[in-house]
Design a protein around this motif. Sequence first.
Motif, PDB file in Angstrom:
ATOM      1  N   ALA A 182      -6.154  -3.502  38.740  1.00 34.85           N
ATOM      2  CA  ALA A 182      -7.117  -4.581  38.962  1.00 34.85           C
ATOM      3  C   ALA A 182      -8.394  -4.326  38.171  1.00 34.85           C
ATOM      4  O   ALA A 182      -8.810  -3.182  37.974  1.00 34.85           O
ATOM      5  N   GLU A 183      -8.993  -5.397  37.710  1.00 28.32           N
ATOM      6  CA  GLU A 183     -10.286  -5.298  37.035  1.00 28.32           C
ATOM      7  C   GLU A 183     -11.329  -4.807  38.039  1.00 28.32           C
ATOM      8  O   GLU A 183     -11.446  -5.369  39.129  1.00 28.32           O
ATOM      9  N   PRO A 184     -12.022  -3.748  37.718  1.00 27.30           N
ATOM     10  CA  PRO A 184     -12.962  -3.200  38.701  1.00 27.30           C
ATOM     11  C   PRO A 184     -14.188  -4.089  38.882  1.00 27.30           C
ATOM     12  O   PRO A 184     -14.796  -4.524  37.915  1.00 27.30           O
ATOM     13  N   VAL A 185     -14.487  -4.375  40.133  1.00 21.39           N
ATOM     14  CA  VAL A 185     -15.720  -5.104  40.447  1.00 21.39           C
ATOM     15  C   VAL A 185     -16.518  -4.250  41.426  1.00 21.39           C
ATOM     16  O   VAL A 185     -16.303  -4.312  42.630  1.00 21.39           O
ATOM     17  N   PRO A 186     -17.413  -3.429  40.915  1.00 18.07           N
ATOM     18  CA  PRO A 186     -18.156  -2.552  41.822  1.00 18.07           C
ATOM     19  C   PRO A 186     -19.077  -3.345  42.751  1.00 18.07           C
ATOM     20  O   PRO A 186     -19.683  -4.334  42.352  1.00 18.07           O
ATOM     21  N   VAL A 187     -19.111  -2.923  43.990  1.00 23.20           N
ATOM     22  CA  VAL A 187     -20.059  -3.469  44.969  1.00 23.20           C
ATOM     23  C   VAL A 187     -21.039  -2.345  45.298  1.00 23.20           C
ATOM     24  O   VAL A 187     -20.640  -1.293  45.787  1.00 23.20           O
ATOM     25  N   PHE A 188     -22.299  -2.569  45.018  1.00 19.92           N
ATOM     26  CA  PHE A 188     -23.271  -1.467  45.115  1.00 19.92           C
ATOM     27  C   PHE A 188     -23.859  -1.402  46.524  1.00 19.92           C
ATOM     28  O   PHE A 188     -24.903  -1.976  46.815  1.00 19.92           O
ATOM     29  N   ASN A 189     -23.149  -0.659  47.391  1.00 20.01           N
ATOM     30  CA  ASN A 189     -23.566  -0.562  48.787  1.00 20.01           C
ATOM     31  C   ASN A 189     -24.769   0.350  48.983  1.00 20.01           C
ATOM     32  O   ASN A 189     -25.498   0.206  49.959  1.00 20.01           O
ATOM     33  N   GLU A 190     -24.960   1.311  48.100  1.00 18.22           N
ATOM     34  CA  GLU A 190     -26.029   2.291  48.320  1.00 18.22           C
ATOM     35  C   GLU A 190     -26.921   2.408  47.096  1.00 18.22           C
ATOM     36  O   GLU A 190     -27.449   3.472  46.795  1.00 18.22           O
ATOM     37  N   ALA A 191     -27.071   1.300  46.368  1.00  9.51           N
ATOM     38  CA  ALA A 191     -27.922   1.310  45.183  1.00  9.51           C
ATOM     39  C   ALA A 191     -28.665  -0.011  45.083  1.00  9.51           C
ATOM     40  O   ALA A 191     -28.231  -1.030  45.645  1.00  9.51           O
ATOM     41  N   ALA A 192     -29.770  -0.004  44.360  1.00  7.25           N
ATOM     42  CA  ALA A 192     -30.536  -1.233  44.174  1.00  7.25           C
ATOM     43  C   ALA A 192     -29.790  -2.198  43.264  1.00  7.25           C
ATOM     44  O   ALA A 192     -29.810  -3.410  43.456  1.00  7.25           O
ATOM     45  N   GLU A 193     -29.132  -1.629  42.259  1.00  6.21           N
ATOM     46  CA  GLU A 193     -28.323  -2.423  41.344  1.00  6.21           C
ATOM     47  C   GLU A 193     -27.482  -1.448  40.546  1.00  6.21           C
ATOM     48  O   GLU A 193     -27.575  -0.234  40.716  1.00  6.21           O
ATOM     49  N   GLY A 194     -26.652  -1.983  39.662  1.00  9.56           N
ATOM     50  CA  GLY A 194     -25.831  -1.100  38.851  1.00  9.56           C
ATOM     51  C   GLY A 194     -24.934  -1.905  37.943  1.00  9.56           C
ATOM     52  O   GLY A 194     -25.000  -3.133  37.933  1.00  9.56           O
ATOM     53  N   GLY A 195     -24.126  -1.185  37.157  1.00 11.72           N
ATOM     54  CA  GLY A 195     -23.231  -1.881  36.259  1.00 11.72           C
ATOM     55  C   GLY A 195     -22.669  -0.946  35.203  1.00 11.72           C
ATOM     56  O   GLY A 195     -22.951   0.251  35.189  1.00 11.72           O
ATOM     57  N   PHE A 196     -21.838  -1.526  34.330  1.00  7.08           N
ATOM     58  CA  PHE A 196     -21.246  -0.778  33.216  1.00  7.08           C
ATOM     59  C   PHE A 196     -22.135  -0.954  31.990  1.00  7.08           C
ATOM     60  O   PHE A 196     -22.466  -2.089  31.622  1.00  7.08           O
ATOM     61  N   VAL A 197     -22.535   0.146  31.375  1.00  6.52           N
ATOM     62  CA  VAL A 197     -23.396   0.077  30.192  1.00  6.52           C
ATOM     63  C   VAL A 197     -22.783   0.905  29.066  1.00  6.52           C
ATOM     64  O   VAL A 197     -22.011   1.842  29.301  1.00  6.52           O
ATOM     65  N   LEU A 198     -23.150   0.557  27.845  1.00  5.55           N
ATOM     66  CA  LEU A 198     -22.684   1.326  26.695  1.00  5.55           C
ATOM     67  C   LEU A 198     -23.289   2.729  26.727  1.00  5.55           C
ATOM     68  O   LEU A 198     -24.459   2.886  27.064  1.00  5.55           O
ATOM     69  N   PRO A 199     -22.494   3.735  26.367  1.00  5.60           N
ATOM     70  CA  PRO A 199     -23.035   5.100  26.348  1.00  5.60           C
ATOM     71  C   PRO A 199     -24.330   5.213  25.540  1.00  5.60           C
ATOM     72  O   PRO A 199     -25.238   5.952  25.924  1.00  5.60           O
ATOM     73  N   ALA A 200     -24.416   4.478  24.439  1.00  2.73           N
ATOM     74  CA  ALA A 200     -25.629   4.550  23.624  1.00  2.73           C
ATOM     75  C   ALA A 200     -26.850   4.037  24.373  1.00  2.73           C
ATOM     76  O   ALA A 200     -27.984   4.378  24.042  1.00  2.73           O
TER      77      ALA A 200
END
Length: 369
Positions: free
Chosen positions: A317-335
């Motif tokens: 399944a395509e991951p859809v993170p739910v940020f239960n213990e963070a203000a926000e978040g996401g997938f970012v480029l390593p650079a």
Amino acid sequence: MDGNLFTSHLLDWYDANGRDLPWRREPNPYRVWISEIMAQQTQLDRVVGYFDRWMARYPDLQSLALAREEDVLKLWEGLGYYSRARNILKSASVLAHAHGCVFPSDPIAIRALPGVGAYTAGAVASIAFGLCEPAVDANVLRVFARLLDLDAPVAETGVRQTVERTVRALIPEDRPGDFNQALMELGALVCAKRPRCGECPVRAHCLAHARGVADSRPVLPPSRKAIRIEMATGVLVRHGRVLIQKRRPGDVWPGLWEFPGGCVEPGETPRQALAREFREEVELVVEPVEKITVVAYSYTRYRVTMHCYRCRLTGDAEPVPVFNEAAEGGFVLPAQLAEYAFPAGHRRLIEFMERDARAAGWFDAGRHD
DNA sequence: AAGCCGTGGAG
DNA sequence: TCTCCAAGGCT
């Protein structure tokens, strides 16, 4: 103690031995204030680089008033005690709205700024405005614990008050800022934890030296024990992007970014803890597949061993993170990781992966999807 | 008031 | 390796 003689000995020594620091060259109130906040619980040698970068970015109150918290935290990254940076922003707002971007000279108004306590208010008032206010930090407490041979623990409030009264009575009207800085410089360079009485310009005035007990001053409170903890953190890459999240207010490192993870509980392996933390924190089912490195670091009284793993998703399944213990978040480029402020331990993990990237390819897209 | 907040250098 | 502790302030 002969105050005039003490003062002239001390200032003569300071004129010859004081360090050349950027905020001493141009001690305007804004620069002095920033330098003093940065210097809290931080040795001056470490402050200089941060100060220069700060002044290049935010040269005055007007430019600071427009600053974004993300950028300020990034500039502060690695200096620690990040509430200082947020308090500077709060103060900038107060200074812009209530003071018209003119730094106040009234010690009471200075003391009212967020992040400014008794020490910092006295330092700014004396150094930037030439007012006869004491600035009693740990250096000055140590110096006077020896000068006066105080046998009470320096942490006691009564000792601080005694020292503040003593300093106030000694401050020369023509050089209050230099006098306060000279006391601190003496504490940092000569009257250090291990005193170098042979080099001291005021040893003739020192009761502890006369009694031969300088080494046993100041009296210190019993120390608290360090707490060792094991943590696990995971690098999850998807389509060439890595998952990070922003810590919430009230947490340790509020506003800084991190890889998901957490404490290894009793009976858990680091891998099990990591899988659990990913479920709890971001509602993703992952499997730690490869140990990247182990980072040892410490914060406040904790000694952390952080086990770092490359993770992969179990299932298609395509991951859809739910940020239960963070203000926000996401997938970012390593650079892009360079643009975010991370706690020192996580920053060291990033540096390890970047150094090691060619050999291990931690961020290679094809390797993880 | 006592605990918390970071980090890295010194010894 | 490990402890100590910095130009402290806030709650």
